[in-house]
Motif scaffolding. Sequence first.
Motif, PDB file in Angstrom:
ATOM      1  N   SER A 136      42.958 -37.731  46.003  1.00 50.09           N
ATOM      2  CA  SER A 136      43.235 -39.478  44.766  1.00 50.09           C
ATOM      3  C   SER A 136      43.486 -40.710  46.615  1.00 50.09           C
ATOM      4  O   SER A 136      43.868 -40.163  47.414  1.00 50.09           O
ATOM      5  N   THR A 137      44.199 -41.683  45.632  1.00 47.32           N
ATOM      6  CA  THR A 137      44.080 -42.569  46.297  1.00 47.32           C
ATOM      7  C   THR A 137      45.300 -42.764  47.887  1.00 47.32           C
ATOM      8  O   THR A 137      45.168 -42.682  49.142  1.00 47.32           O
ATOM      9  N   ASP A 138      46.613 -42.680  47.451  1.00 44.48           N
ATOM     10  CA  ASP A 138      47.480 -41.851  48.113  1.00 44.48           C
ATOM     11  C   ASP A 138      46.903 -40.573  49.108  1.00 44.48           C
ATOM     12  O   ASP A 138      47.881 -40.559  50.619  1.00 44.48           O
ATOM     13  N   GLU A 139      47.142 -39.900  49.057  1.00 46.70           N
ATOM     14  CA  GLU A 139      45.900 -38.622  50.004  1.00 46.70           C
ATOM     15  C   GLU A 139      44.490 -39.160  50.921  1.00 46.70           C
ATOM     16  O   GLU A 139      45.348 -39.310  51.708  1.00 46.70           O
ATOM     17  N   PHE A 140      44.073 -40.003  49.785  1.00 45.30           N
ATOM     18  CA  PHE A 140      43.543 -40.656  50.671  1.00 45.30           C
ATOM     19  C   PHE A 140      43.586 -41.679  52.142  1.00 45.30           C
ATOM     20  O   PHE A 140      43.786 -41.374  53.632  1.00 45.30           O
ATOM     21  N   ILE A 141      44.946 -42.703  51.336  1.00 46.25           N
ATOM     22  CA  ILE A 141      45.404 -43.061  52.995  1.00 46.25           C
ATOM     23  C   ILE A 141      46.052 -42.547  53.461  1.00 46.25           C
ATOM     24  O   ILE A 141      46.193 -42.705  55.133  1.00 46.25           O
ATOM     25  N   ALA A 142      46.931 -41.005  53.869  1.00 47.23           N
ATOM     26  CA  ALA A 142      47.687 -40.113  54.025  1.00 47.23           C
ATOM     27  C   ALA A 142      47.166 -39.880  55.144  1.00 47.23           C
ATOM     28  O   ALA A 142      47.287 -39.821  56.385  1.00 47.23           O
ATOM     29  N   ALA A 143      45.051 -39.558  54.845  1.00 47.85           N
ATOM     30  CA  ALA A 143      44.190 -38.380  55.632  1.00 47.85           C
ATOM     31  C   ALA A 143      43.787 -40.191  56.999  1.00 47.85           C
ATOM     32  O   ALA A 143      43.609 -39.848  57.942  1.00 47.85           O
ATOM     33  N   MET A 144      43.988 -41.500  56.006  1.00 45.56           N
ATOM     34  CA  MET A 144      43.470 -42.047  57.470  1.00 45.56           C
ATOM     35  C   MET A 144      44.954 -42.513  58.326  1.00 45.56           C
ATOM     36  O   MET A 144      44.392 -42.825  59.477  1.00 45.56           O
ATOM     37  N   GLY A 145      46.214 -41.973  57.472  1.00 46.56           N
ATOM     38  CA  GLY A 145      47.364 -42.267  58.363  1.00 46.56           C
ATOM     39  C   GLY A 145      46.968 -41.278  59.588  1.00 46.56           C
ATOM     40  O   GLY A 145      47.434 -41.092  60.457  1.00 46.56           O
ATOM     41  N   GLU A 146      46.179 -40.172  59.536  1.00 49.27           N
ATOM     42  CA  GLU A 146      46.156 -39.082  60.918  1.00 49.27           C
ATOM     43  C   GLU A 146      45.493 -39.647  61.816  1.00 49.27           C
ATOM     44  O   GLU A 146      45.251 -39.447  62.620  1.00 49.27           O
TER      45      GLU A 146
END
Length: 249
Positions: A136-146
């Motif tokens: 999902s877009t939220d999961e993608f943003i979270a992955a980029m946060g890492e």
Amino acid sequence: MVAGCGAGGDDDEGGATAAPAAAEQSGQAAGPDQGGEQSPEGPDTSDVPDPVAEVNGTEISRDEFLSVFENQYQQMSMQAQMTGQPVDEAQLKKLTTDGLVGTELLTQEAEKRGIEVSDEEIQAELEEFAETNQVSTDEFIAAMGEQGLDRDAVMEQIDKQLRVEKLITSEFGEFEVTDEEVEAAYEQIGQQQAMAGGGAGGAAGGGGLPPLEQVRGEVSEQVRVQKEAGAMEELSQELRADADVTVHL
């Protein structure tokens, strides 16, 4: 993914490759499953200054450099495990710096020409990245946060990328891909896979490579991205000739 530029990676261009898409489409997207692949030692970044460079008065920060360099190092380390050749950190640092400088030059030129991107276009691109990574877009943003990129930083990089893509299109037009180019690229992929120990076939279609018709769309897009990257490199080099660029690394 949203790494500001292509820092060499799989090809020898080494030039500006705008933000997430080029990394994504060349198979260098760092999706949520790709963390933790870096070699135990990791790269030596003790000599990286802050800022790394200035482009017409705009600084390229150490953090911005590292977000790109470390992702590229991770990718090249994975390749090195297959080839047995160590990563040339000095060369990768230069490629990363040149790519970031080129991307900044292209971004400044897009702004100078008044090229704009809508919120809808940015959101659509974000959704495409998420879909590509099957999250999902939220999961993608979270992955980029890492990788040290919060939502605003991701959206800003997508904005820059889309502006640069529009700049390149306005300068060079749409990039057409012929059947001959797709077939040649497919053949090359097969040979590279065989050289990397992908199988006994040795030619395209061997070593488990899917039939061309199954992957024609992906190969065609890869060729288009390579053409776009070449155009970005060409234009960024032209802009750099007249720019005030200082590199500290």
